[in-house]
Design a protein around this motif. Sequence first.
Motif, PDB file in Angstrom:
ATOM      1  N   UNK A 350       0.826  -1.213   0.000  1.00 26.18           N
ATOM      2  CA  UNK A 350       0.000   0.000   0.000  1.00 26.18           C
ATOM      3  C   UNK A 350       0.865   1.270   0.000  1.00 26.18           C
ATOM      4  N   UNK A 351       2.159   1.089  -0.331  1.00 23.03           N
ATOM      5  CA  UNK A 351       3.100   2.222  -0.386  1.00 23.03           C
ATOM      6  C   UNK A 351       3.194   2.962   0.937  1.00 23.03           C
ATOM      7  N   UNK A 352       3.126   2.223   2.036  1.00 28.84           N
ATOM      8  CA  UNK A 352       3.249   2.809   3.370  1.00 28.84           C
ATOM      9  C   UNK A 352       4.620   2.460   3.932  1.00 28.84           C
ATOM     10  N   UNK A 353       5.631   3.139   3.383  1.00 26.18           N
ATOM     11  CA  UNK A 353       7.010   2.797   3.697  1.00 26.18           C
ATOM     12  C   UNK A 353       7.403   3.034   5.145  1.00 26.18           C
ATOM     13  N   UNK A 354       6.836   4.051   5.776  1.00 22.20           N
ATOM     14  CA  UNK A 354       7.191   4.344   7.171  1.00 22.20           C
ATOM     15  C   UNK A 354       6.798   3.173   8.064  1.00 22.20           C
ATOM     16  N   UNK A 355       5.555   2.685   7.899  1.00 26.31           N
ATOM     17  CA  UNK A 355       5.099   1.547   8.701  1.00 26.31           C
ATOM     18  C   UNK A 355       5.898   0.297   8.373  1.00 26.31           C
ATOM     19  N   UNK A 356       6.206   0.090   7.087  1.00 28.81           N
ATOM     20  CA  UNK A 356       6.949  -1.108   6.688  1.00 28.81           C
ATOM     21  C   UNK A 356       8.321  -1.149   7.356  1.00 28.81           C
ATOM     22  N   UNK A 357       9.043  -0.036   7.349  1.00 25.18           N
ATOM     23  CA  UNK A 357      10.373  -0.002   7.962  1.00 25.18           C
ATOM     24  C   UNK A 357      10.278  -0.227   9.467  1.00 25.18           C
ATOM     25  N   UNK A 387      14.477   5.180  -2.292  1.00 23.25           N
ATOM     26  CA  UNK A 387      13.313   5.910  -2.795  1.00 23.25           C
ATOM     27  C   UNK A 387      12.133   5.912  -1.831  1.00 23.25           C
ATOM     28  N   UNK A 388      12.314   5.363  -0.632  1.00 20.57           N
ATOM     29  CA  UNK A 388      11.239   5.367   0.351  1.00 20.57           C
ATOM     30  C   UNK A 388      11.025   6.750   0.930  1.00 20.57           C
ATOM     31  N   UNK A 389      10.069   6.887   1.850  1.00 21.16           N
ATOM     32  CA  UNK A 389       9.862   8.188   2.509  1.00 21.16           C
ATOM     33  C   UNK A 389      11.173   8.692   3.121  1.00 21.16           C
ATOM     34  N   UNK A 390      11.446   9.963   2.976  1.00 21.85           N
ATOM     35  CA  UNK A 390      12.737  10.513   3.414  1.00 21.85           C
ATOM     36  C   UNK A 390      13.004  10.251   4.890  1.00 21.85           C
ATOM     37  N   UNK A 391      11.952  10.270   5.717  1.00 22.75           N
ATOM     38  CA  UNK A 391      12.159  10.130   7.154  1.00 22.75           C
ATOM     39  C   UNK A 391      12.647   8.744   7.565  1.00 22.75           C
ATOM     40  N   UNK A 392      12.527   7.728   6.676  1.00 17.73           N
ATOM     41  CA  UNK A 392      12.961   6.378   7.056  1.00 17.73           C
ATOM     42  C   UNK A 392      14.078   5.839   6.159  1.00 17.73           C
ATOM     43  N   UNK A 393      14.547   6.639   5.211  1.00 19.37           N
ATOM     44  CA  UNK A 393      15.609   6.136   4.333  1.00 19.37           C
ATOM     45  C   UNK A 393      16.854   5.750   5.122  1.00 19.37           C
ATOM     46  N   UNK A 394      17.218   6.575   6.088  1.00 24.74           N
ATOM     47  CA  UNK A 394      18.412   6.271   6.886  1.00 24.74           C
ATOM     48  C   UNK A 394      18.203   4.999   7.704  1.00 24.74           C
TER      49      UNK A 394
END
Length: 407
Positions: A350-357, A387-394
């Motif tokens: 569902x393109x919810x990268x923050x939750x996935x990480x 390419x995920x949300x910037x807040x979780x790339x690191x």
Amino acid sequence: MPEQPSPEPTPETFAQRARRARDRAGLTRPVAGGLVGRSAEWVKGVENGTIGMPRLPMLIRLATMYECDIADLTGDDRIAAATYTKAAHAELPAIKRALTTYWLVPADREPESAEVLAARVRQAWTLWHAAGDHRSRIAALLPDLLADTQHSVRALGGPDRRRALVVQAQAYHLAQLFLSFQPVPDLIMLTGDRSMTAAQDADSPRAIAGAAWYMNHVHRDANEAAEARVELAEQASALLRQDNDDDLARWGLLQLAVALSYAKTGRAGDAWRYWDRANDAARRLGDGYAHPWLIFGQGIVDGYAITMYNDLMQPGKALDVALALDLDQVPSATRRSYHLVETARAHGMQDEGVAAVALLQKAFRESPETLRYNVYTRMVLPELAKTGPRMVRADARTLAQELGVAV
């Protein structure tokens, strides 16, 4: 008149190879598209050539889904999917050596009793399901355990030999689990076959049921036809009486195996019909029940519903199940970690990268080696890091480095 040379065969296109790989995997276009986060029309476009060959991250996802090498899709033998998606444990050579060595011990060596071997296997199962690096822990035990069960099966006779064969089947289950998601499909098939052979030689319906559960995983991960997997599970479940907790748990587990097989090929009606049977078995066993090493109980029946909804391309429903899932009912860190990864997969769809990480980090804390050898995790983390949300790339990059995944 001189004979004309035969024309050179026309090389296969990427589109043709992609279509053949999907057909071999037995997946419809909607199912295949959903598994890689694309539409059925996108898959059609790839297969008729209107969409060109995708970039490496998507090639990895396609090869993982179709259980083939990237070379099978691209035609380039220098590239193999296992290079990118599967890690090899440091102790893999030792386990391979143990599986391919025949220990010709002196005949006067006293064999261990089935009871002693069973106690050692119970210890190994406890280590497998505990928090931490479960593969590394059982890797230290497996070579001797495999050798000693082999010797006892050879040296004992009558009922003692049959009991030793039951233990040997479990030793091979542990070896198969250690090998899973590593680049050794031949050894995974070998351990599955040996465990089933030991169970049949023991003439033990319970051992056969356990072997059928693990063989089902082998065939499902290899994308073999659902019918063959279903037939094996149904034949094994028919041998069980269901009049005691152990038999009922194994019967329920085999219903779950069939449900997972049908879900992977998009047959929702059949999948949920068998899941209902597994769920009924779990309810009959009670909320507090979990099989001591197969871990069948209400917790994993509910947890595998997440996987089924994911495979059926219904991530929203998967997340509804995840919200209600009580992980305390799953007395295995490896299984808890797996269900967290599957919940992360639903968020990713569902393109919810923050939750996935966040969920992948939680899964890593539960069981680092479950994450390290999980194909979805190894595939998705590089994308999230870039390419995920910037807040979780690191965070994604740090986790990838912990797992040894190149970003």
